[in-house]
Every structure is written in structure tokens, then in C-alpha cells.
Design a protein around this motif. Structure first.
Motif, PDB file in Angstrom:
ATOM      1  N   ARG B 309     -19.734   6.816 -46.172  1.00 16.24           N
ATOM      2  CA  ARG B 309     -18.749   7.862 -46.406  1.00 16.24           C
ATOM      3  C   ARG B 309     -18.994   8.991 -45.418  1.00 16.24           C
ATOM      4  O   ARG B 309     -20.082   9.582 -45.397  1.00 16.24           O
ATOM      5  N   LEU B 310     -17.987   9.265 -44.591  1.00 15.33           N
ATOM      6  CA  LEU B 310     -18.081  10.369 -43.636  1.00 15.33           C
ATOM      7  C   LEU B 310     -17.206  11.507 -44.144  1.00 15.33           C
ATOM      8  O   LEU B 310     -16.090  11.269 -44.610  1.00 15.33           O
ATOM      9  N   THR B 311     -17.746  12.724 -44.058  1.00 18.90           N
ATOM     10  CA  THR B 311     -16.963  13.876 -44.491  1.00 18.90           C
ATOM     11  C   THR B 311     -16.800  14.848 -43.323  1.00 18.90           C
ATOM     12  O   THR B 311     -17.787  15.333 -42.773  1.00 18.90           O
ATOM     13  N   TRP B 312     -15.552  15.039 -42.963  1.00 17.12           N
ATOM     14  CA  TRP B 312     -15.187  15.981 -41.893  1.00 17.12           C
ATOM     15  C   TRP B 312     -14.705  17.242 -42.583  1.00 17.12           C
ATOM     16  O   TRP B 312     -13.734  17.208 -43.346  1.00 17.12           O
ATOM     17  N   GLY B 329      -0.874  10.994 -34.789  1.00 13.83           N
ATOM     18  CA  GLY B 329      -2.294  11.336 -34.924  1.00 13.83           C
ATOM     19  C   GLY B 329      -2.776  11.111 -36.338  1.00 13.83           C
ATOM     20  O   GLY B 329      -3.819  10.485 -36.562  1.00 13.83           O
ATOM     21  N   THR B 330      -2.009  11.611 -37.311  1.00 16.03           N
ATOM     22  CA  THR B 330      -2.390  11.450 -38.718  1.00 16.03           C
ATOM     23  C   THR B 330      -2.399   9.965 -39.115  1.00 16.03           C
ATOM     24  O   THR B 330      -3.285   9.509 -39.836  1.00 16.03           O
ATOM     25  N   GLN B 331      -1.421   9.244 -38.598  1.00 18.21           N
ATOM     26  CA  GLN B 331      -1.383   7.808 -38.913  1.00 18.21           C
ATOM     27  C   GLN B 331      -2.601   7.085 -38.331  1.00 18.21           C
ATOM     28  O   GLN B 331      -3.156   6.198 -38.956  1.00 18.21           O
ATOM     29  N   LEU B 332      -2.976   7.500 -37.106  1.00 13.09           N
ATOM     30  CA  LEU B 332      -4.158   6.883 -36.496  1.00 13.09           C
ATOM     31  C   LEU B 332      -5.406   7.177 -37.324  1.00 13.09           C
ATOM     32  O   LEU B 332      -6.252   6.320 -37.541  1.00 13.09           O
ATOM     33  N   ILE B 333      -5.503   8.424 -37.805  1.00 10.82           N
ATOM     34  CA  ILE B 333      -6.664   8.823 -38.604  1.00 10.82           C
ATOM     35  C   ILE B 333      -6.698   8.033 -39.913  1.00 10.82           C
ATOM     36  O   ILE B 333      -7.703   7.416 -40.263  1.00 10.82           O
ATOM     37  N   GLU B 334      -5.570   8.035 -40.616  1.00  7.71           N
ATOM     38  CA  GLU B 334      -5.583   7.500 -41.979  1.00  7.71           C
ATOM     39  C   GLU B 334      -5.379   5.987 -42.029  1.00  7.71           C
ATOM     40  O   GLU B 334      -6.036   5.294 -42.787  1.00  7.71           O
ATOM     41  N   ASP B 335      -4.423   5.487 -41.217  1.00 12.86           N
ATOM     42  CA  ASP B 335      -4.095   4.065 -41.329  1.00 12.86           C
ATOM     43  C   ASP B 335      -4.982   3.185 -40.464  1.00 12.86           C
ATOM     44  O   ASP B 335      -5.223   2.023 -40.788  1.00 12.86           O
ATOM     45  N   GLY B 336      -5.458   3.737 -39.347  1.00 16.00           N
ATOM     46  CA  GLY B 336      -6.295   2.937 -38.441  1.00 16.00           C
ATOM     47  C   GLY B 336      -7.548   2.435 -39.125  1.00 16.00           C
ATOM     48  O   GLY B 336      -7.893   1.256 -39.042  1.00 16.00           O
ATOM     49  N   VAL B 337      -8.249   3.346 -39.809  1.00  8.19           N
ATOM     50  CA  VAL B 337      -9.491   2.974 -40.489  1.00  8.19           C
ATOM     51  C   VAL B 337      -9.208   1.990 -41.629  1.00  8.19           C
ATOM     52  O   VAL B 337      -9.932   1.019 -41.826  1.00  8.19           O
ATOM     53  N   ALA B 338      -8.120   2.257 -42.352  1.00  6.49           N
ATOM     54  CA  ALA B 338      -7.770   1.358 -43.459  1.00  6.49           C
ATOM     55  C   ALA B 338      -7.472  -0.037 -42.922  1.00  6.49           C
ATOM     56  O   ALA B 338      -7.941  -1.045 -43.446  1.00  6.49           O
ATOM     57  N   TYR B 339      -6.704  -0.083 -41.834  1.00  7.21           N
ATOM     58  CA  TYR B 339      -6.248  -1.365 -41.298  1.00  7.21           C
ATOM     59  C   TYR B 339      -7.378  -2.143 -40.639  1.00  7.21           C
ATOM     60  O   TYR B 339      -7.584  -3.319 -40.920  1.00  7.21           O
ATOM     61  N   GLU B 340      -8.116  -1.478 -39.765  1.00 11.89           N
ATOM     62  CA  GLU B 340      -9.087  -2.207 -38.948  1.00 11.89           C
ATOM     63  C   GLU B 340     -10.444  -2.372 -39.614  1.00 11.89           C
ATOM     64  O   GLU B 340     -11.169  -3.304 -39.319  1.00 11.89           O
ATOM     65  N   LEU B 341     -10.797  -1.445 -40.499  1.00 10.63           N
ATOM     66  CA  LEU B 341     -12.135  -1.517 -41.092  1.00 10.63           C
ATOM     67  C   LEU B 341     -12.091  -1.794 -42.590  1.00 10.63           C
ATOM     68  O   LEU B 341     -13.124  -1.833 -43.246  1.00 10.63           O
ATOM     69  N   GLY B 342     -10.908  -1.972 -43.132  1.00 12.72           N
ATOM     70  CA  GLY B 342     -10.786  -2.211 -44.579  1.00 12.72           C
ATOM     71  C   GLY B 342     -11.243  -1.008 -45.369  1.00 12.72           C
ATOM     72  O   GLY B 342     -11.804  -1.140 -46.456  1.00 12.72           O
ATOM     73  N   PRO B 351      -6.834  25.483 -48.269  1.00  7.07           N
ATOM     74  CA  PRO B 351      -6.583  26.746 -47.538  1.00  7.07           C
ATOM     75  C   PRO B 351      -7.740  27.103 -46.608  1.00  7.07           C
ATOM     76  O   PRO B 351      -7.522  27.602 -45.504  1.00  7.07           O
ATOM     77  N   GLU B 352      -8.972  26.808 -47.006  1.00  5.02           N
ATOM     78  CA  GLU B 352     -10.119  27.205 -46.157  1.00  5.02           C
ATOM     79  C   GLU B 352     -10.362  26.247 -44.987  1.00  5.02           C
ATOM     80  O   GLU B 352     -11.183  26.502 -44.121  1.00  5.02           O
ATOM     81  N   GLY B 353      -9.652  25.166 -45.003  1.00  6.00           N
ATOM     82  CA  GLY B 353      -9.788  24.234 -43.876  1.00  6.00           C
ATOM     83  C   GLY B 353      -9.584  22.789 -44.312  1.00  6.00           C
ATOM     84  O   GLY B 353      -9.712  22.470 -45.497  1.00  6.00           O
ATOM     85  N   VAL B 354      -9.291  21.934 -43.339  1.00  5.79           N
ATOM     86  CA  VAL B 354      -9.046  20.518 -43.645  1.00  5.79           C
ATOM     87  C   VAL B 354     -10.349  19.836 -44.047  1.00  5.79           C
ATOM     88  O   VAL B 354     -11.413  20.110 -43.486  1.00  5.79           O
ATOM     89  N   ARG B 355     -10.262  18.971 -45.057  1.00  6.29           N
ATOM     90  CA  ARG B 355     -11.396  18.093 -45.337  1.00  6.29           C
ATOM     91  C   ARG B 355     -10.887  16.654 -45.315  1.00  6.29           C
ATOM     92  O   ARG B 355      -9.909  16.324 -45.987  1.00  6.29           O
ATOM     93  N   CYS B 356     -11.559  15.840 -44.534  1.00  3.73           N
ATOM     94  CA  CYS B 356     -11.143  14.451 -44.418  1.00  3.73           C
ATOM     95  C   CYS B 356     -12.324  13.560 -44.805  1.00  3.73           C
ATOM     96  O   CYS B 356     -13.426  13.703 -44.268  1.00  3.73           O
ATOM     97  N   THR B 357     -12.090  12.680 -45.770  1.00  5.51           N
ATOM     98  CA  THR B 357     -13.158  11.783 -46.230  1.00  5.51           C
ATOM     99  C   THR B 357     -12.818  10.363 -45.809  1.00  5.51           C
ATOM    100  O   THR B 357     -11.745   9.853 -46.137  1.00  5.51           O
ATOM    101  N   ILE B 358     -13.737   9.785 -45.042  1.00  7.46           N
ATOM    102  CA  ILE B 358     -13.511   8.442 -44.501  1.00  7.46           C
ATOM    103  C   ILE B 358     -14.540   7.507 -45.117  1.00  7.46           C
ATOM    104  O   ILE B 358     -15.744   7.751 -45.021  1.00  7.46           O
ATOM    105  N   GLU B 359     -14.056   6.453 -45.742  1.00  9.71           N
ATOM    106  CA  GLU B 359     -14.995   5.485 -46.313  1.00  9.71           C
ATOM    107  C   GLU B 359     -14.650   4.100 -45.812  1.00  9.71           C
ATOM    108  O   GLU B 359     -13.481   3.728 -45.736  1.00  9.71           O
TER     109      GLU B 359
END
Lengths: 132, 385
Positions: B309-312, B329-342, B351-359
Motif C-alpha cells: 500500500r502506497l500513500t501519496w 492523467g487521472t485515468q492513468l493514475i487510477e485505471d492503469g494500476v488497476a488494469y496492469e497490476l490488478g 481540502p488540505e491536499g490530495v491523498r492517493c492510496t495505491i494498493e
């Protein structure tokens, strides 16, 4: 599903075409080409398991298959399409990818090299799927 | 002196002459013999050193030399290899020693040599038990003093290692070819989509060039790892260095040592690139005070491989809100990992900033795995004949 025949290309509009390709961007490129040809895209999906799930729904008319899906080959999907009598063709970046396929039935199928040329893709689409 | 005496003396003189002659002949013979003995010794010494040379040459263990008679029974063999001993081979034929197909290959070659009276050479695969080894095989007719063919002299050299290296090289070239074409294919798709999603030429060149550069970085990281898998932290550093934000502690990473497969490295490199680009455009890196933290941890899997689990997490930037439409860009971030890495990606526009969790799962496909391990081909299609 309403389907009408495009007189010029002999292609049925609204044909449902499964795309199996493990690269996200390449899969999107193939999907886009299919949409331009008036097809409805099933998937794209990156693996045999996901392709089988879509085929289970029984709504597939044809398919475009990448041969090497990273740690597996697309062969089980090709087998299923052969058994169902559905048209399909392959795309691959390998120079002799058909050596990966065990059965002559699959090796006889059309193969487009990567990167896919839109003109060749349209030609393959109309030759393989046009009369389906 | 009477005649008898004369005869006697004459005869005595003759005798002496003959004795002298005989002695001289014997002397000559002795010299000859000595010379011959010397010559013989020299020849023997030459033979011995010649044999010694061949013995040393054959002692590599990869050479077999043998003789067979006209019926192709082994009469002599040196270093039979394949787990055989000379004594077990002498008197036998190939069909007594090898499986039928292997024996047949050899017999046909050797019968050809006896039949045509000329030498032959070929590459042969010899099977003994479960082991197949490759040999360069040579045979010449063996003739007696009258020139009659009485059998063959043969030699075989084990070239299995060379054959394997050749096969591996062919495989590497095919793999390289495949990678190049796949990468070009991805570049073309990125170009096409970047064109469709860009409002202006400036927009396009920024987006497209950035993405291709990210691909180039993933490639550089892979090449540096000799295509065996990339350390996640190295990949992140390489991808983010050129943004000029690593200084002053504005970009921090924290996480254990994780190896990624070439495919996972390429995918994640693109994701991190898009996150960086978004941060520079709208988020924490769009101001001089914002910062980003990228941390990761591995979590035990449920009866399966562990998950990473990576947390940006962005902070200190301007207030953010969810974009009105999902760009490429958003599609590459969200769908790329889902598609290629399952995997699974969640983006929170806090409000304080973007948080992106990649698993994504650290399975065989996504963790360190030499790309040059062959894909499992049905029926072992990658095997040489």
C-alpha cells in the motif's frame, strides 16, 4: 442489440468485440480503433480469467487478442472462441509469436504486428469480422 | 711355397679378407641398428608425447573418441561420457546403450560412413534417461593396411552448454524485440490520447513529452537493475528527481525495501509521474510551501501474496477540490494500476491536499521476477529440437 450493415466496409455496426491485451495504453488504443469502426468494445481485459468472465456473459461477437499476457498466453481464450465459432485475430509484439501457441488452429489465424497500424487493423477487422 | 700352400695362404688371405669384410659389415649393421634403436626410441618418445597431448586434450571430459567395427560394435572408447564406463561399452552397439530414437540417429550416420567410405559430421541430441545432451559428432572410415574399411573412428564433443547459451541468446533477442515494440505501441497510444485530451499544442507537448520521459526513466531503472526488478525507492527517486522538488525536504519518501517486476515498475513509474504532474499543476507543488510525502508498507495477504500500500499525501498547497472531469492523467493514475497490476487506487480530494492510496498484490507478476524467465509455453514450444 441493433445491428446494421455498413455497405462500404461490410462491417456490422454495434458488433461486440472483446479486447484482451495486458498493456493498459495499448488496450485503449485498440479499443479506440474498434469504436471508430462502429464496434462496441467488451473490456478491454488484461488476463485470461477476466476474458473468460466476459465470455461467460455470452454477449461477444468477435475478439482481438494479444498473444503474450505477461505471465500467461491468451491460448485458453482462443480455444474457447474456436469452440464457439466466433471470429478473432491476434496482435503481438513478438516476431514469431505463434510458436507460443500449441495448436495449428490458432496458428492459422490472422496476426497483426505491434505497434498496430490502423489501416491494417481496419482491413483485418473487415476481412475477419465483416461477414460474421 | 707350394701350390697347396699358396692356395692355403691365398685362401688364408681370402679368409682374412672375408673376416675383415664381415666384421666391417657387422660394424655397419651395428651402427645401423643403433641408429634404428635410436630412431625407434625417438618415435616412441614422440608417440608418447603425442598421446600425452591428446590425453590432456581429451581430459576436458567433453570429448569422446571411439572405434567401432563394421557391425558397429565398440572396439575401443575413451571417456564415453553420459554416465557410461569404457568396459560397459566395449562389445556393445548403440542400440544396447541408448533409447531407440537416439540409437537410430547414430546408427544411420555411422552406417553412412561405412557404406560411402567417407567421413561425416552432424549435431546430434543424445538422450540417456531423463537427460538430453547435445554433441558435435564426427566419424571417419577406419581402414586396414589393404585399404579395406573395417569400421569407423569417431569423436563427439559435448556442446550442450553452447546450445543452451545460443538458445538463451535467441530468447533474449526475441524478448528485447517484443519489449521495444510494446513500448513503441504504448508511446503511440499515449501520443494519440494526449492529442485527444489536449486543448492546445503547448498542452499536448507538455503532457506527451512528460509521459514519454517517465517511460524513459522506467526503462533506465530497469536497465540499471539488469532487467531483474527494481527497488521501489530507486524508481521513485528517479521518477521524481527532475521536478526539482526533492530539495528542502519538500518531497519525502519512507518505506521498506521492495522489489518490483519490470512491468510493475513501468506502471508505477507512470502513476507517480502523473501524481507529480498534478501536484505541480494544481496541488502542493504549485506553491513554494507545499510538500508531498510518499510512504509505503506491505500488508499480509489473505491466503495469498502480500499487498503493498502506497500513500501519496500532499500538504501545504492550495485548497483542492475534485476535478469536474476525469482527465487522461487521472485515468492513468487510477485505471492503469488497476488494469496492469490488478490493484486498487483511491483518490481523496481533501481540502488540505490530495491523498492517493495505491494498493496492489505483490504476486509473481508484480514483484522481482527476471523478465528473461521464459513464459510457460504450452508443450514446451520454446525447446530446441
Amino acid at each position: 442489440m441493433m445491428q446494421s450493415k455498413d455497405i462500404a466496409s461490410g462491417i456490422r455496426k454495434g458488433m461486440r468485440v472483446l479486447v484482451v491485451e495486458d498493456s493498459f495504453m495499448t488496450a485503449r488504443g485498440i479499443a479506440h480503433l474498434l469504436q471508430e469502426l462502429g464496434a462496441e468494445v467488451l473490456g478491454p481485459v488484461p488476463s485470461v480469467v477476466k476474458a473468460m468472465e466476459l465470455l461467460d456473459l455470452g454477449k461477444c461477437d468477435a475478439a482481438v487478442l494479444d498473444i503474450n499476457l505477461g505471465n500467461e498466453t491468451v491460448e485458453p481464450v482462443a480455444k474457447r472462441l474456436e469452440e464457439s465459432g466466433l471470429p478473432y485475430f491476434f496482435v503481438s509484439g513478438y516476431a514469431s509469436p505463434k510458436s507460443m501457441l500449441s495448436d495449428a488452429r490458432y496458428r492459422r489465424r490472422r496476426l497483426l504486428p505491434k505497434p498496430v497500424e490502423p489501416i491494417m487493423f481496419r482491413e483485418a477487422f473487415s476481412a475477419e469480422f465483416g461477414s460474421a | 711355397m707350394d701350390q697347396h700352400d699358396a692356395q692355403k695362404y691365398g685362401s688364408k688371405g681370402e679368409l682374412e679378407r672375408q673376416v675383415l669384410e664381415q666384421t666391417a659389415e657387422l660394424e655397419r649393421l651395428k651402427v645401423c641398428l643403433a641408429k634404428e634403436v635410436e630412431e625407434h626410441e625417438r618415435v616412441e618418445a614422440t608417440l608418447r608425447s603425442s598421446e600425452e597431448r591428446f590425453r590432456v586434450a581429451l581430459n576436458s571430459g567433453l570429448f569422446t573418441v571411439f572405434n567401432q567395427d563394421r557391425e558397429l560394435r565398440y572396439t575401443w572408447i575413451s571417456n564415453p561420457q553420459l554416465g557410461m564406463r569404457s568396459n560397459d561399452v566395449i562389445g556393445k552397439r548403440d542400440e544396447d546403450l541408448f533409447p531407440p530414437d537416439t540409437a537410430q540417429t547414430l546408427t544411420i550416420l555411422k552406417q553412412g560412413v561405412i557404406g560411402k567410405g567417407e567421413g561425416t559430421h552432424a549435431e546430434v541430441a543424445l538422450r540417456v534417461g531423463a537427460d538430453t545432451r547435445y554433441f558435435e559428432f564426427r566419424a571417419e572410415p577406419l581402414r586396414d593396411a589393404l585399404g579395406e574399411i573395417v569400421g569407423i573412428t569417431g569423436a563427439k564433443l559435448d556442446i550442450t552448454d553452447r546450445k543452451r547459451a545460443e538458445r538463451h541468446r535467441t530468447f533474449l533477442l526475441a524478448e528485447l524485440d517484443h519489449r521495444v515494440k510494446n513500448n513503441l505501441s504504448v508511446v503511440l497510444s499515449i501520443a494519440e490520447e494526449s492529442v485527444r485530451s489536449s486543448a492546445s499544442m503547448a498542452d499536448f507537448s507538455r503532457a506527451f513529452i512528460g509521459r514519454v520521459r517517465a517511460l524513459a526513466k522506467a526503462h533506465a531503472a530497469l536497465a540499471a537493475s539488469k532487467w531483474e526488478g527494481v527497488v521501489l525507492e530507486d524508481l521513485v527517486r528517479l521518477t521524481t528527481d527532475s521536478y526539482g522538488t526533492s530539495g528542502a525536504g519538500r518531497f519525502r519518501t519512507n518505506g521498506e525495501r521492495v522489489y518490483l517486476s519490470p512491468k510493475a515498475a513501468s506502471t508505477l513509474c507512470m502513476t507517480v509521474h502523473e501524481l507529480m504532474t498534478n501536484a505541480a499543476k494544481h496541488g502542493a507543488f504549485s506553491t513554494s510551501s507545499g510538500s508531498v510525502s510518499l510512504s509505503w508498507e506491505t500488508l499480509p495477504g489473505n491466503n495469498g501474496p502480500p499487498t503493498i500500500r502506497l500513500t501519496w499525501e500532499e500538504s501545504g498547497g492550495p485548497p483542492v477540490a475534485a476535478p469536474s472531469k476525469r482527465g487522461l492523467g487521472t485515468q492513468l493514475i487510477e485505471d492503469g494500476v488497476a488494469y496492469e497490476l490488478g490493484g486498487d487506487v483511491r483518490t481523496e480530494y481533501r481540502p488540505e491536499g490530495v491523498r492517493c492510496t495505491i494498493e496492489f498484490p505483490l504476486n509473481d507478476q508484480n514483484t522481482k521476477r527476471g523478465i528473461f524467465e521464459e513464459v510457460r509455453h504450452p508443450q514446451g514450444a520454446g525447446e530446441a529440437p
